[in-house]
Design a protein around this motif. Structure first.
Motif, mmCIF file in Angstrom:
data_model
loop_
_atom_site.group_PDB
_atom_site.id
_atom_site.type_symbol
_atom_site.label_atom_id
_atom_site.label_comp_id
_atom_site.label_asym_id
_atom_site.label_seq_id
_atom_site.Cartn_x
_atom_site.Cartn_y
_atom_site.Cartn_z
ATOM 1 N N MET A 140 0.834 -1.197 0.000
ATOM 2 C CA MET A 140 0.000 0.000 0.000
ATOM 3 C C MET A 140 0.867 1.245 0.000
ATOM 4 N N ARG A 141 0.339 2.297 -0.599
ATOM 5 C CA ARG A 141 0.982 3.607 -0.577
ATOM 6 C C ARG A 141 -0.039 4.623 -0.058
ATOM 7 N N LEU A 142 0.440 5.598 0.690
ATOM 8 C CA LEU A 142 -0.444 6.568 1.346
ATOM 9 C C LEU A 142 0.024 7.982 1.047
ATOM 10 N N SER A 143 -0.914 8.863 0.756
ATOM 11 C CA SER A 143 -0.608 10.284 0.643
ATOM 12 C C SER A 143 -1.695 11.087 1.339
ATOM 13 N N VAL A 144 -1.299 12.224 1.937
ATOM 14 C CA VAL A 144 -2.226 13.110 2.634
ATOM 15 C C VAL A 144 -2.559 14.269 1.710
ATOM 16 N N ARG A 145 -3.826 14.381 1.317
ATOM 17 C CA ARG A 145 -4.256 15.439 0.400
ATOM 18 C C ARG A 145 -4.508 16.756 1.139
ATOM 19 N N GLY A 146 -4.914 16.653 2.415
ATOM 20 C CA GLY A 146 -5.212 17.869 3.149
ATOM 21 C C GLY A 146 -5.594 17.578 4.582
ATOM 22 N N GLU A 147 -5.654 18.615 5.392
ATOM 23 C CA GLU A 147 -5.970 18.508 6.813
ATOM 24 C C GLU A 147 -6.779 19.737 7.222
ATOM 25 N N THR A 148 -7.855 19.512 8.002
ATOM 26 C CA THR A 148 -8.749 20.600 8.392
ATOM 27 C C THR A 148 -9.125 20.459 9.853
ATOM 28 N N ALA A 149 -9.131 21.570 10.588
ATOM 29 C CA ALA A 149 -9.633 21.567 11.959
ATOM 30 C C ALA A 149 -11.159 21.446 11.928
ATOM 31 N N LEU A 150 -11.706 20.657 12.830
ATOM 32 C CA LEU A 150 -13.151 20.456 12.909
ATOM 33 C C LEU A 150 -13.721 21.402 13.963
ATOM 34 N N ILE A 151 -14.510 22.372 13.500
ATOM 35 C CA ILE A 151 -15.049 23.407 14.374
ATOM 36 C C ILE A 151 -16.543 23.569 14.087
ATOM 37 N N PHE A 152 -17.359 23.534 15.137
ATOM 38 C CA PHE A 152 -18.788 23.747 14.983
ATOM 39 C C PHE A 152 -19.070 25.159 14.455
ATOM 40 N N ASP A 153 -20.249 25.337 13.889
ATOM 41 C CA ASP A 153 -20.624 26.640 13.343
ATOM 42 C C ASP A 153 -20.596 27.749 14.390
ATOM 43 N N ASP A 154 -20.781 27.387 15.683
ATOM 44 C CA ASP A 154 -20.754 28.412 16.739
ATOM 45 C C ASP A 154 -19.340 28.737 17.212
ATOM 46 N N GLY A 155 -18.329 28.118 16.597
ATOM 47 C CA GLY A 155 -16.942 28.385 16.941
ATOM 48 C C GLY A 155 -16.335 27.448 17.958
ATOM 49 N N SER A 156 -17.118 26.564 18.557
ATOM 50 C CA SER A 156 -16.592 25.617 19.543
ATOM 51 C C SER A 156 -15.938 24.433 18.833
ATOM 52 N N PRO A 157 -14.956 23.798 19.487
ATOM 53 C CA PRO A 157 -14.242 22.697 18.829
ATOM 54 C C PRO A 157 -15.051 21.401 18.829
ATOM 55 N N VAL A 158 -14.908 20.631 17.775
ATOM 56 C CA VAL A 158 -15.368 19.242 17.813
ATOM 57 C C VAL A 158 -14.364 18.500 18.675
ATOM 58 N N ARG A 159 -14.820 17.975 19.790
ATOM 59 C CA ARG A 159 -13.925 17.398 20.782
ATOM 60 C C ARG A 159 -13.931 15.875 20.694
ATOM 61 N N ALA A 160 -12.779 15.295 20.922
ATOM 62 C CA ALA A 160 -12.657 13.844 21.071
ATOM 63 C C ALA A 160 -13.314 13.067 19.935
ATOM 64 N N ALA A 161 -13.024 13.457 18.693
ATOM 65 C CA ALA A 161 -13.559 12.728 17.538
ATOM 66 C C ALA A 161 -13.101 11.272 17.602
ATOM 67 N N SER A 162 -14.061 10.351 17.515
ATOM 68 C CA SER A 162 -13.725 8.950 17.778
ATOM 69 C C SER A 162 -14.242 7.971 16.733
ATOM 70 N N ALA A 163 -15.101 8.422 15.827
ATOM 71 C CA ALA A 163 -15.641 7.552 14.783
ATOM 72 C C ALA A 163 -16.329 8.437 13.760
ATOM 73 N N VAL A 164 -16.466 7.926 12.531
ATOM 74 C CA VAL A 164 -17.129 8.696 11.482
ATOM 75 C C VAL A 164 -17.840 7.740 10.541
ATOM 76 N N ALA A 165 -19.020 8.173 10.054
ATOM 77 C CA ALA A 165 -19.784 7.364 9.114
ATOM 78 C C ALA A 165 -20.642 8.286 8.258
ATOM 79 N N PRO A 166 -20.989 7.864 7.031
ATOM 80 C CA PRO A 166 -21.858 8.689 6.187
ATOM 81 C C PRO A 166 -23.208 8.932 6.854
ATOM 82 N N PHE A 167 -23.722 10.180 6.709
ATOM 83 C CA PHE A 167 -24.996 10.540 7.332
ATOM 84 C C PHE A 167 -25.633 11.654 6.516
ATOM 85 N N GLY A 168 -26.786 11.364 5.915
ATOM 86 C CA GLY A 168 -27.458 12.365 5.104
ATOM 87 C C GLY A 168 -26.560 12.844 3.982
#
Length: 278
Positions: free
Chosen positions: A1-29
């Protein structure tokens, strides 16, 4: 396998607070549901927006939990997620009663189910003390799911899905993901591929047991089949990926979305855009 990083983004709610302790992700809507393991809300990441989505009622009047506040034992610790119909199933990691629940999240709300008996059976099947059970990755394929325990030995249970919920253990596998600096790589998330293989994220975390956090000395992605590890590729800068999802299949591999926990409630979790080829 080969890996490349295309980009990186901080996860911030619309109200400016941080998305804390991100632990899993799945498609939704029209986006992605990102679990926060120390909160009763997940983050719905949509094009140009991130908003909170309740996935659990308040616990003793609280919506967030921490060691500093003495409330860590109450946190739901949703560490695995995958799509079920139009919704997302979030699964607790185990080790305490608060972490032995599932939450099925849909556009209309959420339904929480106590799965304590199944967690007890999983601990027994793996030969792991219940207080050290740490199920950090899961993915579904057809009417079964694969559920991975994060430990010095990687155990994986095939579990039948009934009505979208895990029910009975159909089998147990064991994988050796290798070591980094003498520390074993242990699964932090998993995603099923169309050809029946499974791609997992893993971290070599220097800790005395599967539950406690420790310094991360290395991290990787590993490609698994039913019988063993097919290949691994290192992640950059000891990045501990906590959640993994497939954005798209490409001509030579996959484009992935990964989320990384900053391990600090006031620092935003991060999203990585990755390409994996083989």
């Amino acid at each position: 396998m080969r890996l490349s990083v295309r980009g990186e983004t901080a996860l911030i709610f619309d109200d400016g607070s941080p998305v804390r302790a991100a632990s899993a992700v799945a498609p939704f809507g029209d986006g992605w549901l990102i679990a926060q393991d120390d909160a009763t809300h997940a983050a719905w990441r949509r094009p140009g927006s991130i908003v909170p989505v309740r996935v659990l009622d308040q616990v003793e009047g609280l919506d967030v939990f921490s060691s500093a506040a003495g409330t860590k034992h109450l946190k739901p610790d949703f560490e695995a997620a995958f799509g079920v119909g139009e919704g997302v199933l979030l699964l607790g990691s185990g080790s305490t009663p608060a972490r032995m629940r599932a939450s099925l999240v849909t556009a209309g709300g959420f339904t929480v189910t106590d799965l304590s008996p199944l967690y007890h059976r999983l601990a027994a099947a793996f030969g792991v003390p219940l207080e050290h059970l740490n199920l950090e990755g899961a993915c579904a394929a057809g009417d079964r799911m694969r559920w991975f325990h994060r430990g010095a030995t990687t155990f994986c249970a095939d579990v039948d899905l009934v009505g979208g919920l895990p029910a009975e253990i159909a089998g147990v596998r064991r994988y050796d993901l290798g070591h980094v600096g003498g520390v074993p790589l242990a699964v932090t998330d998993a995603v099923a591929l169309d050809d029946g293989r499974v791609l997992v994220s893993a971290a070599a975390e220097d800790t005395p047991n599967p539950v406690d956090d420790g310094p991360v000395v290395g991290a990787a992605l590993a490609l698994l089949d039913d019988h063993g590890v097919l290949d691994t590729v290192a992640l950059p800068e000891q990045t501990k990926v906590e959640g993994l999802a497939v954005r798209a299949t490409t001509a030579g591999g996959l484009r992935l979305l990964a989320v990384v926990d900053a391990d600090d409630p006031v620092v935003s979790s991060r999203e990585l855009d990755l390409d994996v080829s083989w």
